[in-house]
Structures are given as C-alpha cells and as structure tokens.
Design an enzyme around this catalytic site. Structure first.
Site, PDB file in Angstrom:
ATOM      1  CB  THR A  13      -0.928   0.086   1.421  1.00 34.31           C
ATOM      2  OG1 THR A  13      -1.246  -1.140   1.517  1.00 34.31           O
ATOM      3  CG2 THR A  13      -1.634   0.539   1.221  1.00 34.31           C
ATOM      4  NE  ARG A  17       5.085   0.674   5.335  1.00 32.76           N
ATOM      5  CZ  ARG A  17       4.029   1.385   5.235  1.00 32.76           C
ATOM      6  NH1 ARG A  17       2.664   1.011   6.696  1.00 32.76           N
ATOM      7  NH2 ARG A  17       3.413   3.107   5.503  1.00 32.76           N
ATOM      8  CB  SER A 111       3.815   4.333   8.238  1.00 31.95           C
ATOM      9  OG  SER A 111       2.627   4.574   8.652  1.00 31.95           O
ATOM     10  CG  HIS A 112       0.551   1.606  11.030  1.00 29.16           C
ATOM     11  ND1 HIS A 112       1.024   2.830   9.802  1.00 29.16           N
ATOM     12  CD2 HIS A 112       0.307   1.016  11.343  1.00 29.16           C
ATOM     13  CE1 HIS A 112       0.647   1.923   8.967  1.00 29.16           C
ATOM     14  NE2 HIS A 112       0.138   0.613   9.812  1.00 29.16           N
ATOM     15  CG  ASP A 275       2.032   7.942  11.506  1.00 25.81           C
ATOM     16  OD1 ASP A 275       2.137   9.094  11.588  1.00 25.81           O
ATOM     17  OD2 ASP A 275       1.956   6.720   9.736  1.00 25.81           O
ATOM     18  CG  ASP A 277       5.136   8.111   8.174  1.00 21.74           C
ATOM     19  OD1 ASP A 277       4.172   7.879   8.578  1.00 21.74           O
ATOM     20  OD2 ASP A 277       5.120   7.765   6.669  1.00 21.74           O
ATOM     21  CG  ASP A 279       1.804   9.406   7.326  1.00 26.36           C
ATOM     22  OD1 ASP A 279       1.813   8.917   8.157  1.00 26.36           O
ATOM     23  OD2 ASP A 279       1.570   8.593   6.384  1.00 26.36           O
ATOM     24  NE  ARG A 280      -1.419   5.018   9.133  1.00 23.91           N
ATOM     25  CZ  ARG A 280      -2.162   3.849   9.424  1.00 23.91           C
ATOM     26  NH1 ARG A 280      -2.746   3.485  10.116  1.00 23.91           N
ATOM     27  NH2 ARG A 280      -1.627   2.867   8.574  1.00 23.91           N
ATOM     28  CB  THR A 342      -6.894   1.138   0.766  1.00 20.23           C
ATOM     29  OG1 THR A 342      -8.616   1.196   1.813  1.00 20.23           O
ATOM     30  CG2 THR A 342      -5.736   1.539   1.806  1.00 20.23           C
ATOM     31  CD  GLU A 361      -5.644   6.818   2.916  1.00 21.13           C
ATOM     32  OE1 GLU A 361      -6.222   5.299   2.411  1.00 21.13           O
ATOM     33  OE2 GLU A 361      -4.531   7.191   3.228  1.00 21.13           O
ATOM     34  CB  SER A 363      -5.849   3.604   7.512  1.00 24.16           C
ATOM     35  OG  SER A 363      -5.109   4.797   5.887  1.00 24.16           O
ATOM     36  CE  LYS A 374      -1.391   8.156   6.078  1.00 20.97           C
ATOM     37  NZ  LYS A 374      -1.026   7.061   5.169  1.00 20.97           N
TER      38      LYS A 374
HETATM   39  C1  G16 Z   1      -0.612   3.531   4.145  1.00 17.20           C
HETATM   40  C2  G16 Z   1      -1.224   4.034   3.463  1.00 17.20           C
HETATM   41  C3  G16 Z   1      -2.712   4.571   2.927  1.00 17.20           C
HETATM   42  C4  G16 Z   1      -3.114   3.721   3.767  1.00 17.20           C
HETATM   43  C5  G16 Z   1      -2.698   2.965   5.188  1.00 17.20           C
HETATM   44  C6  G16 Z   1      -3.365   1.546   4.943  1.00 17.20           C
HETATM   45  O1  G16 Z   1      -0.276   4.248   5.138  1.00 17.20           O
HETATM   46  O2  G16 Z   1      -0.442   5.190   2.802  1.00 17.20           O
HETATM   47  O3  G16 Z   1      -3.300   5.030   2.378  1.00 17.20           O
HETATM   48  O4  G16 Z   1      -5.061   3.462   3.876  1.00 17.20           O
HETATM   49  O5  G16 Z   1      -1.569   2.256   4.555  1.00 17.20           O
HETATM   50  O6  G16 Z   1      -2.959   0.646   4.853  1.00 17.20           O
HETATM   51  P1  G16 Z   1      -3.695  -0.678   4.775  1.00 17.20           P
HETATM   52  O7  G16 Z   1      -5.599  -0.996   4.749  1.00 17.20           O
HETATM   53  O8  G16 Z   1      -3.184  -1.611   3.331  1.00 17.20           O
HETATM   54  O9  G16 Z   1      -2.910  -1.626   5.766  1.00 17.20           O
HETATM   55  P2  G16 Z   1       0.688   4.365   5.919  1.00 17.20           P
HETATM   56  O10 G16 Z   1       0.202   5.814   7.218  1.00 17.20           O
HETATM   57  O11 G16 Z   1       0.921   3.220   7.020  1.00 17.20           O
HETATM   58  O12 G16 Z   1       1.912   4.840   5.314  1.00 17.20           O
END
Ligand code: G16
Length: 541
Positions: A13, A17, A111-112, A275, A277, A279-280, A342, A361, A363, A374
């Site tokens: 996504t 990772r 990210s998270h 989170d 990085d 962005d959340r 997503t 989103e 999320s 974001k």
């Molecule tokens: C990433 C994406 C988001 C997505 C989220 C969750 O966020 O940038 O657009 O909504 O993952 O994705 P999934 O449901 O596939 O785990 P982040 O903050 O992890 O970079």
C-alpha cells in the site's frame, strides 16, 4: 557491484515494508534502491536532478541514508537534499520535494509499524509532485528488482549529516537542510497563526502525543514555539529509534495514555497524536473520540474557516472503505466526491488535476492540496482553526455535524497476523460467493449489491482491480473486507462496518452497540472464526 535478483520486493500500500532483519541482508537495500532508480530514470539520466532524502528516524534509518547517498552519487544525481540527521517526516518530505522542484524523494519509514532491531523498516519513492509513486511506477520497480544484475555505489566515507549545509560526495552535492523549516513555513502560509496564538493565549489546552516518533520536533516548533502553547503540550516528543518500545500507531489501542487523559476529569480541549512518520492523525475532544471518517467530513464542512480554504474546496476524495460521511458534506457543498482504492497514491492525480482539495482515509489520514501526502500536524492545525473560529468544543461541533448531516456509524475490526493462506482462502471464498449475495438477507436486511471494488482513475484512465469486497445492504449499510497491504508478518484482515443514522434521537449511541447486528453478520458472512481461528479482532477502531 554485481548482484542477483531478490524475490518478494513488491511494494505494498505504501512502499516496500519488511522486517529490519530483511533489509540488513546482504544487498537487500541496495538492490531495491537500484530498482527504484532503474524504474524512474529519465532517458537522459539523473544529470542536473535533485533527490530529497529523509526518514522517520527509526532503527536502520541512518545506515540506510548513507548507502542511498552513495548510490545516488554513483547513479548520477546532481544534488541530494537530506534532512538533518536523515530526518524528514513524510508530509515534510512531500513539502520539500515540491518547494525545491526536486525530481523526487526517498522516504525511509514503515509508518505506524513498530521499530527497533526486531521491528519493521520501509522505503518508498515519491515523485516530482511530492506524492507516493503511482501503481505503474511501483510495478516497474518490482519488475526491475526481478531482473537486477548490478547496482552502483560510490566508494566514499559517510557524510556528516549533523551539520547543515553542502558537502561534496563525488560529483554530487549533499545539502543537509533543516527538517522542519520548509514545513513550518508552509503551515504558516495556510493557517492564521496570530489567531491560533490568541487561542492559546486565551487558555486553550492542547495535548499532542508524538509517540516518540518523527513529529516531536515539528510539533514543538509549531505548537509550542510558533503558537505559544505551554511547554509540555507535546508529549513523548523526543524521536527514538525504537519509539520507546511502543507501537507508533495513533489509534485508541496504542495511544491509550492520551485517550485516558481525554476521557478523564481534567481533559484538555483537544487531544491529538501522529504516527511514526507524521502523516496520520488521531483527534480526541474532551470526552469524545472523532473517527477518522468523521474527522474528514467535519474538516471538509468547516475548511473555509481557515485562510487557505476560505474560497471553498473543489472536491473531496476518500478511500472506498472510508465512511460516506464526507459524501454528505460534498453533496451539501455542491462539489464532487471521488471514491478511490486504499492508498494515498490514488489521490495524487485528483489533487494535481485540481479536482479535489481535501482527501481522507479511515486509516487516520487526512490532507489537502498543500502537499501530496496525508499530514498529521496539518489536520491538528485545521481542527484548531475551526475550534478558534467557532468558539465551540469538539463535542459541540461533532453533535451539530451529526444533527445536520446524520451520522455514519462506523467501525473497523482488524485481525492482525493471521495465517496468510487462511486469509487468502477467506477472501477467495467470499469473492466467489459475491454474485449470489444480492437479494439474500444479512442482519435482517436485503443485500442490494456485492462486488469486488475496482477503480478507474478519471485522470489517467488507469485501472486498479480487486481493491476490497463490498456488501451493500438495501438501507445503504456496508460491510467491506480487504487484506492490509502494509503488514510484514502473516496477513491482516480488515473488516469495515458502516451504517447511516438520520434519526436525531439516535445520534449518541455507543458505536459498537449501534453496529452490533452488522458486526455479527460480518463475522458469519466471511466465516472468520472458522477460517482464521480468531474469536475476536485484535484491534477495534
Ligand atoms: C498507508 C497508506 C494509506 C493506507 C494505510 C493502510 O498509510 O498510505 O493510504 O490507508 O497505509 O493501508 P492498509 O489498510 O493496506 O494497511 P501509512 O500511514 O501506513 O503510510
């Protein structure tokens, strides 16, 4: 340097990772970085081009940054702008790419996801618009990784990334920049900082949980220094390579300390978190959690109260599993709403084309056309702007919103780290049953439609299939199933449940209670218990 293809380098996504231990395998990081460069190299090469580099400071960030600098030099880049200490939050990286007209950027983050030697690491490429590489580009990276035979790396000592300013690395210039300055300037151009200073001077209390992740320095610079909020407003503000052993995911499970404070007797006016990085975002008012889907709708409905959006917004985009609350706002404003798969990468074309101003989103992501990611701190600043202008509490704003538009009760149930084969079987079985579902009864209601979401990008005509299974009931309620694309162990099943409530007398029910029949139906429809062995979700938001 000669190498061989390494399997499994498929970006998910949001970038590639994997476990830190995967990235530490011989050639692993170098192979993927070279695959990125091979996939995005223009016909005339990287001569004269600038790359942006930074990450969320997690374990392995510093080593990875040094290797990438040497590879960028050997691949012919003219210049790399790197955040001091190899730090840049994801939205700040997007901001720097755009402000400096860079060719693109590499962001080091999972990210998270948790960090540390046994935790996760990640790498993603953002294009010249500042946004995540679109699918065609990530597919090209994957393809390049499968045929890779060599990578290019300059033999040179590490660059001192603690000192601001330029250093030569071969023929390339490494320019160490402040990770926060460009970003703070951008925020000051979007929001009325004097008005927000006045809000804090009047006694308004904010608590921002940086979760020992990248936003600490940004939050201190903006909330405490620029806006005059008292010291201590930012909690867990020192970035740590292992996030203090915590999971830097701003949800109700992992930000429990903040949640307890906000539900307690001496709660501040606004609680927020971001989170790994940056962005959340998580938004909690005194005694009330605002779901990300609701936050998107409320921000869109009130965006005109901040200077950057005073002329109105051109449209709203949300990912398919995000609730339809924002659609009601778009309808009232007379602007279009777009439903995308997503992944923030799907918003880029819509933002570039000026079709939408605000995106979000479920999320925990919200953002606008100011960058192409974001942006957690941006969301807090927009909430603060709205609270300052309306002079009401978060709770009052939420209740008035639901009274005006009705309420989309919404929850997400995650089953984390389940067996990947079982998850695939569950999805395949349900997918096969979709055609027979319309007309059947679920939770006492007729199924109106059931499909596998597919998206046709209205700007470039690209199509993305198999983006989540949707079961829509006759009253508009929905159950959506999809597998996460961001995990690094097993599979994570996400079940999204939504029901619209127009009745003004039923706007304050506990969410899990309001949705109980649909939750039970979602479980049995997909046979979750039998197929995964889980009797309950691991995270409920
Ligand atoms: C990433 C994406 C988001 C997505 C989220 C969750 O966020 O940038 O657009 O909504 O993952 O994705 P999934 O449901 O596939 O785990 P982040 O903050 O992890 O970079």
């Amino acid at each position: 340097m000669l190498t061989q293809p390494i399997s499994g380098m498929k970006p998910g996504t949001s970038g590639l990772r994997k476990k830190v231990t995967d990235f530490q395998r011989p050639h692993y990081l170098a192979n993927f970085v070279q695959s990125i460069f091979n996939a995005v190299r223009p016909a005339d090469g990287f001569a004269g081009k600038t790359l942006v580099l930074g990450g969320d400071g997690r374990f392995f960030n510093a080593e990875a940054a040094q290797l990438i600098l040497k590879m960028a030099a050997a691949n012919g880049f003219a210049r790399v702008l790197v955040g001091q200490g190899a730090i840049l939050s994801t939205p700040a990286a997007s901001c720097v790419i755009r402000r400096h007209g860079a060719f693109g950027g590499i962001i080091l983050s999972a990210s998270h996801n948790p960090g540390g030697p046994e935790g996760d690491f990640g790498i993603k490429f953002n294009a010249a618009n500042g946004g995540p590489a679109p699918e065609a580009m990530t597919e090209a990276m994957y393809a390049a990784s499968q045929t890779l035979t060599e990578y290019h790396v300059l033999e040179a000592p590490d660059v001192d990334l603690t000192r601001l300013g330029p250093t030569a690395l071969g023929a390339m210039t490494v320019e160490v920049i402040s990770p926060v300055d460009d970003y703070v300037a951008l925020m000051a151009s979007l929001f009325d900082f004097p008005a927000l200073r006045a809000l804090f001077a009047g006694g308004f209390r904010l608590r921002f949980d940086a979760m020992h992740a990248v936003t600490g320095p940004y939050a201190r610079a903006i909330f405490e220094e620029a806006l005059g909020a008292p010291a201590g407003t930012v909690m867990n503000g020192t970035p740590l390579p292992d996030f203090g052993g915590h999971h830097p995911d701003p949800n109700l499970v992992h930000a429990h300390e903040l949640l307890a404070l906000m539900m307690g007797p001496d709660a501040p006016d606004l609680g927020a978190a971001s989170d790994g990085d940056g962005d959340r975002n998580l938004i909690i008012g005194r005694g009330i959690f605002i779901s990300p889907s609701d936050s998107l709708a409320m921000l869109a409905a009130n965006a005109h109260l901040a200077p950057a959006y005073a002329q109105g917004i051109s449209g709203i985009a949300r990912s398919m599993p995000t609730s339809g609350a924002a659609d009601r706002v778009a309808a009232a404003l007379g602007v279009p709403v777009y439903e995308t798969p997503t992944g923030w990468k799907f918003f880029g074309n819509l933002l570039d084309a000026g079709r939408v101003t605000i995106c979000g989103e479920e999320s925990a992501g919200t953002g606008s056309h100011h960058v192409r990611e974001k942006d957690g701190i941006w969301a807090v600043l927009l909430w603060l702007s709205i609270l300052a202008r309306r002079g009401q509490s978060v709770q009052q704003i939420a209740q008035e919103h639901w009274f005006t538009y009705g309420r989309n009760y919404y929850t997400r149930h995650d089953y984390e780290e389940i067996d990947a084969a079982a998850a695939a079987q569950l999805m395949a079985g349900l997918r096969a049953r979709l055609p027979a579902l319309p007309g059947a009864t679920v939770a006492g209601r007729l199924v109106a439609t059931a499909d596998d979401f597919s998206y046709l990008d209205p700007v470039d005509g690209s199509q993305s299939k198999q983006q989540g299974l949707r079961v829509v009931l006759a009253d508009g309620s929905r159950i959506v199933y999809r597998l996460s694309g961001t995990g690094t162990a097993g599979a994570t099943l996400r079940v999204y449940i939504e029901q619209y409530e127009p009745d003004a007398a039923r706007l304050d029910l506990p969410v899990q209670e309001a949705l109980a029949p649909l939750i039970a139906a979602a479980e049995s429809l997909a046979d979750i218990r039998a197929l995964t062995g889980r009797t309950e979700p691991s995270v409920i938001t």
